[in-house]
Design an enzyme around this catalytic site. Structure first.
Site, mmCIF file in Angstrom:
data_model
loop_
_atom_site.group_PDB
_atom_site.id
_atom_site.type_symbol
_atom_site.label_atom_id
_atom_site.label_comp_id
_atom_site.label_asym_id
_atom_site.label_seq_id
_atom_site.Cartn_x
_atom_site.Cartn_y
_atom_site.Cartn_z
ATOM 1 N N LEU A 33 -27.231 2.910 17.374
ATOM 2 C CA LEU A 33 -28.187 2.205 16.524
ATOM 3 C C LEU A 33 -29.623 2.344 17.026
ATOM 4 C CD1 LEU A 33 -26.037 -1.038 16.069
ATOM 5 C CD2 LEU A 33 -26.110 1.001 14.603
ATOM 6 N N HIS A 37 -31.651 1.206 11.809
ATOM 7 C CA HIS A 37 -30.524 0.288 11.587
ATOM 8 C C HIS A 37 -30.973 -1.166 11.792
ATOM 9 C CE1 HIS A 37 -28.339 3.976 13.145
ATOM 10 N NE2 HIS A 37 -27.718 3.781 12.000
ATOM 11 N N GLY A 147 -30.259 2.272 4.080
ATOM 12 C CA GLY A 147 -31.616 2.774 4.257
ATOM 13 C C GLY A 147 -31.976 3.818 3.209
ATOM 14 N N LYS A 149 -33.675 6.313 3.860
ATOM 15 C CA LYS A 149 -33.687 7.643 4.486
ATOM 16 C C LYS A 149 -32.563 8.497 3.903
ATOM 17 C CE LYS A 149 -32.178 9.820 8.032
ATOM 18 N NZ LYS A 149 -31.338 9.772 9.190
ATOM 19 N N LYS A 184 -36.560 7.840 11.994
ATOM 20 C CA LYS A 184 -35.579 7.429 13.013
ATOM 21 C C LYS A 184 -34.224 7.929 12.559
ATOM 22 C CE LYS A 184 -38.208 4.322 15.319
ATOM 23 N NZ LYS A 184 -38.408 4.227 16.759
#
Ligand code: PAF
Length: 280
Positions: A33, A37, A147, A149, A184
């Protein structure tokens, strides 16, 4: 904070919370994580009375030549981050707890998965949908957090929840970036020093795309050509895709307008990284 690998213990805990009238938020993860996260967990803590995080590297969503075996794992660090963020329960099952002997039922999707990552990773979303459906059935959350992303994944999960009448609110959360712009990702750990620098070409190209749209570019072909050209300035980058699709059905579009997802996957060395923006 409790940690369990057992489905029955998760069920019993969630049942007890619900009996008290508490709401449950859920963040499914594959572990290792990071702040991305953590932003989902924070949102879950903010929105819900109790929060469950699952940590499960799901073999079903990895293709044969992908990084299942090398996928980074660190349960101890993950547990610390969950605890300090206010998570109440970690579900960390073994593979056979999720896929018992004789397992043969799947959740598959005909739409939304043929473009972008679905093209390069043909079995990926079947694995994602199957495991997320199972996790939803185990945790029975009120809200689940994903997310942006993984924007295609977010769209796929929203569609699955709608199509299968799951009584769960899917909450999409913004991309979290390193100070220099790189998204990230647990996979950033695969990059050596030179590749880490080269990987910045993704976020730089995303920011360029956003700027061009802000300046009025509405033609997808022109926008994507300029973005591709920019990616090609980095010798270590090998483009998998740069595409513009509608966020709701992940179909290609010629026009850049509201709710269009501009997404890319790029190999830096052997590491495949993704990044995107959604036109607002
Ligand atoms: O985004 C991920 O980490 C995974 O695809 C998910 C949603 C946890 C399913 O394994």
């Amino acid at each position: 904070m409790k940690i369990t690998g057992k489905i029955e213990e998760v069920r019993a805990q969630v049942k007890a919370w619900k009996k008290e009238g508490l709401t449950v938020g859920f963040v499914p993860t594959m572990g290792y994580l990071h702040e991305g996260h953590q932003s989902l967990m924070k949102k879950a803590v903010e929105n819900c009375d109790r929060v469950v995080v699952s940590i499960f590297v799901n073999p079903m969503q990895f293709g044969v030549n992908e990084d299942l075996d090398s996928y980074p794992r660190d349960l101890e660090a993950d547990a610390k981050l969950c605890e300090t963020t206010g998570v109440d329960l970690i579900f960390h099952p073994e593979v056979d707890e999720i896929y018992a002997d004789g397992f043969c039922s799947f959740v598959d999707m005909n739409g939304l998965t043929k473009e972008l990552c679905g093209k390069t990773r043909p079995i990926h979303f079947r694995g994602v949908c199957t495991v997320v459906c199972k996790l939803f059935n185990i945790v029975t959350p009120d809200q689940a957090f994903f997310g942006q992303k993984d924007a295609q994944q977010l769209a796929v999960i929203r569609r699955m929840v709608k199509d299968l009448n799951m009584d769960i609110q899917v909450v999409g959360c913004p991309i979290i970036r390193e100070a220099d712009g790189l998204t990230k990702s647990s996979r950033n750990t695969y990059l050596n020093e030179e590749e880490r620098k080269a990987a910045l070409i993704l976020s730089k190209t995303i920011f360029l795309g956003q700027k061009l749209v802000e300046e009025g570019e509405t033609d997808a072909k022109t926008l994507l050509a300029k973005m591709r050209e920019n990616l090609e300035t980095e010798p270590l980058a090998k483009i998998d895709y740069v595409e513009a699709v509608r966020m709701d059905d992940i179909e290609k579009t010629d026009v850049i307008e509201k709710d269009v997802l501009v997404a890319m996957a790029v190999y830096i060395g052997t590491t495949r990284l993704i990044d995107n923006f959604i036109v607002s």
